[in-house]
Scaffold this motif. Structure first.
Motif, mmCIF file in Angstrom:
data_model
loop_
_atom_site.group_PDB
_atom_site.id
_atom_site.type_symbol
_atom_site.label_atom_id
_atom_site.label_comp_id
_atom_site.label_asym_id
_atom_site.label_seq_id
_atom_site.Cartn_x
_atom_site.Cartn_y
_atom_site.Cartn_z
ATOM 1 N N ALA A 86 -30.722 -8.817 -18.711
ATOM 2 C CA ALA A 86 -30.503 -8.722 -17.265
ATOM 3 C C ALA A 86 -31.155 -7.455 -16.711
ATOM 4 O O ALA A 86 -31.768 -7.483 -15.640
ATOM 5 N N LYS A 87 -31.033 -6.351 -17.427
ATOM 6 C CA LYS A 87 -31.617 -5.085 -16.970
ATOM 7 C C LYS A 87 -33.142 -5.171 -16.944
ATOM 8 O O LYS A 87 -33.788 -4.714 -16.000
ATOM 9 N N VAL A 88 -33.729 -5.765 -17.976
ATOM 10 C CA VAL A 88 -35.189 -5.929 -18.034
ATOM 11 C C VAL A 88 -35.664 -6.787 -16.858
ATOM 12 O O VAL A 88 -36.655 -6.456 -16.200
ATOM 13 N N LYS A 89 -34.963 -7.876 -16.573
ATOM 14 C CA LYS A 89 -35.340 -8.733 -15.442
ATOM 15 C C LYS A 89 -35.267 -7.948 -14.136
ATOM 16 O O LYS A 89 -36.144 -8.059 -13.287
ATOM 17 N N GLN A 90 -34.206 -7.156 -13.988
ATOM 18 C CA GLN A 90 -34.027 -6.367 -12.771
ATOM 19 C C GLN A 90 -35.172 -5.370 -12.594
ATOM 20 O O GLN A 90 -35.733 -5.246 -11.505
ATOM 21 N N VAL A 91 -35.525 -4.679 -13.660
ATOM 22 C CA VAL A 91 -36.612 -3.697 -13.598
ATOM 23 C C VAL A 91 -37.939 -4.388 -13.294
ATOM 24 O O VAL A 91 -38.717 -3.916 -12.459
ATOM 25 N N LEU A 92 -38.210 -5.508 -13.951
ATOM 26 C CA LEU A 92 -39.459 -6.240 -13.702
ATOM 27 C C LEU A 92 -39.554 -6.711 -12.258
ATOM 28 O O LEU A 92 -40.595 -6.572 -11.620
ATOM 29 N N GLN A 93 -38.456 -7.264 -11.745
ATOM 30 C CA GLN A 93 -38.468 -7.734 -10.361
ATOM 31 C C GLN A 93 -38.708 -6.574 -9.399
ATOM 32 O O GLN A 93 -39.461 -6.701 -8.434
ATOM 33 N N SER A 94 -38.087 -5.452 -9.682
ATOM 34 C CA SER A 94 -38.258 -4.278 -8.830
ATOM 35 C C SER A 94 -39.707 -3.807 -8.835
ATOM 36 O O SER A 94 -40.288 -3.529 -7.782
ATOM 37 N N GLN A 95 -40.300 -3.724 -10.014
ATOM 38 C CA GLN A 95 -41.685 -3.249 -10.109
ATOM 39 C C GLN A 95 -42.669 -4.245 -9.516
ATOM 40 O O GLN A 95 -43.636 -3.860 -8.857
ATOM 41 N N LEU A 96 -42.446 -5.526 -9.742
ATOM 42 C CA LEU A 96 -43.351 -6.542 -9.205
ATOM 43 C C LEU A 96 -43.278 -6.607 -7.679
ATOM 44 O O LEU A 96 -44.280 -6.886 -7.019
ATOM 45 N N SER A 97 -42.100 -6.326 -7.128
ATOM 46 C CA SER A 97 -41.978 -6.367 -5.667
ATOM 47 C C SER A 97 -42.773 -5.240 -5.014
ATOM 48 O O SER A 97 -43.139 -5.332 -3.846
ATOM 49 N N ARG A 98 -43.059 -4.191 -5.749
ATOM 50 C CA ARG A 98 -43.851 -3.081 -5.208
ATOM 51 C C ARG A 98 -45.337 -3.405 -5.163
ATOM 52 O O ARG A 98 -46.089 -2.771 -4.427
ATOM 53 N N LEU A 99 -45.766 -4.369 -5.957
ATOM 54 C CA LEU A 99 -47.182 -4.726 -6.005
ATOM 55 C C LEU A 99 -47.525 -5.629 -4.825
ATOM 56 O O LEU A 99 -46.675 -6.303 -4.258
ATOM 57 N N ASP A 100 -48.783 -5.638 -4.472
ATOM 58 C CA ASP A 100 -49.240 -6.405 -3.325
ATOM 59 C C ASP A 100 -49.739 -7.777 -3.776
ATOM 60 O O ASP A 100 -50.943 -8.030 -3.822
ATOM 61 N N PHE A 101 -48.807 -8.647 -4.123
ATOM 62 C CA PHE A 101 -49.141 -9.989 -4.565
ATOM 63 C C PHE A 101 -48.942 -10.981 -3.426
ATOM 64 O O PHE A 101 -48.139 -10.756 -2.529
ATOM 65 N N VAL A 102 -49.664 -12.076 -3.495
ATOM 66 C CA VAL A 102 -49.420 -13.182 -2.576
ATOM 67 C C VAL A 102 -48.802 -14.314 -3.373
ATOM 68 O O VAL A 102 -49.026 -14.447 -4.577
ATOM 69 N N SER A 103 -48.053 -15.135 -2.684
ATOM 70 C CA SER A 103 -47.431 -16.265 -3.371
ATOM 71 C C SER A 103 -48.491 -17.305 -3.718
ATOM 72 O O SER A 103 -49.588 -17.327 -3.149
ATOM 73 N N ARG A 104 -48.163 -18.166 -4.625
ATOM 74 C CA ARG A 104 -49.077 -19.242 -5.007
ATOM 75 C C ARG A 104 -49.363 -20.133 -3.802
ATOM 76 O O ARG A 104 -50.484 -20.588 -3.583
ATOM 77 N N GLU A 105 -48.323 -20.374 -3.003
ATOM 78 C CA GLU A 105 -48.476 -21.207 -1.817
ATOM 79 C C GLU A 105 -49.486 -20.589 -0.849
ATOM 80 O O GLU A 105 -50.384 -21.274 -0.357
#
Length: 81
Positions: free
Chosen positions: A31-50
């Motif tokens: 759960a902690k790893v998922k939380q950290v990954l989600q936090s870090q990925l949200s900082r990146l400038d990604f676009v959704s697949r859609e």
């Protein structure tokens, strides 16, 4: 070849043999790893697949229009025979 049901049974026995404290620790760590990954990925400038697919379709239509315009210009630039 091994029977899939037998493999599932062996996996269940191994899982059942793991002490509850270890299971809780593993679940907490996951759960902690998922939380950290989600936090870090949200900082990146990604676009959704859609959004990517939508922009890809826009680009395809733009290219098609450009090709049509280039063909029309070529026809208009031909000397009258």
């Amino acid at each position: 070849m091994l029977d899939p049901k037998k493999l599932e049974e062996i996996a269940k026995q191994i899982t059942d043999a793991v002490p509850p404290e270890v299971k809780n620790l593993a679940e907490g760590a996951e759960a902690k790893v998922k939380q950290v990954l989600q936090s870090q990925l949200s900082r990146l400038d990604f676009v959704s697949r859609e959004e990517f697919d939508i922009q890809n379709q826009v680009l395809i239509r733009t290219r098609e229009k450009l090709q049509a315009l280039e063909a029309r210009i070529s026809e208009l630039e031909k000397p009258n025979s």
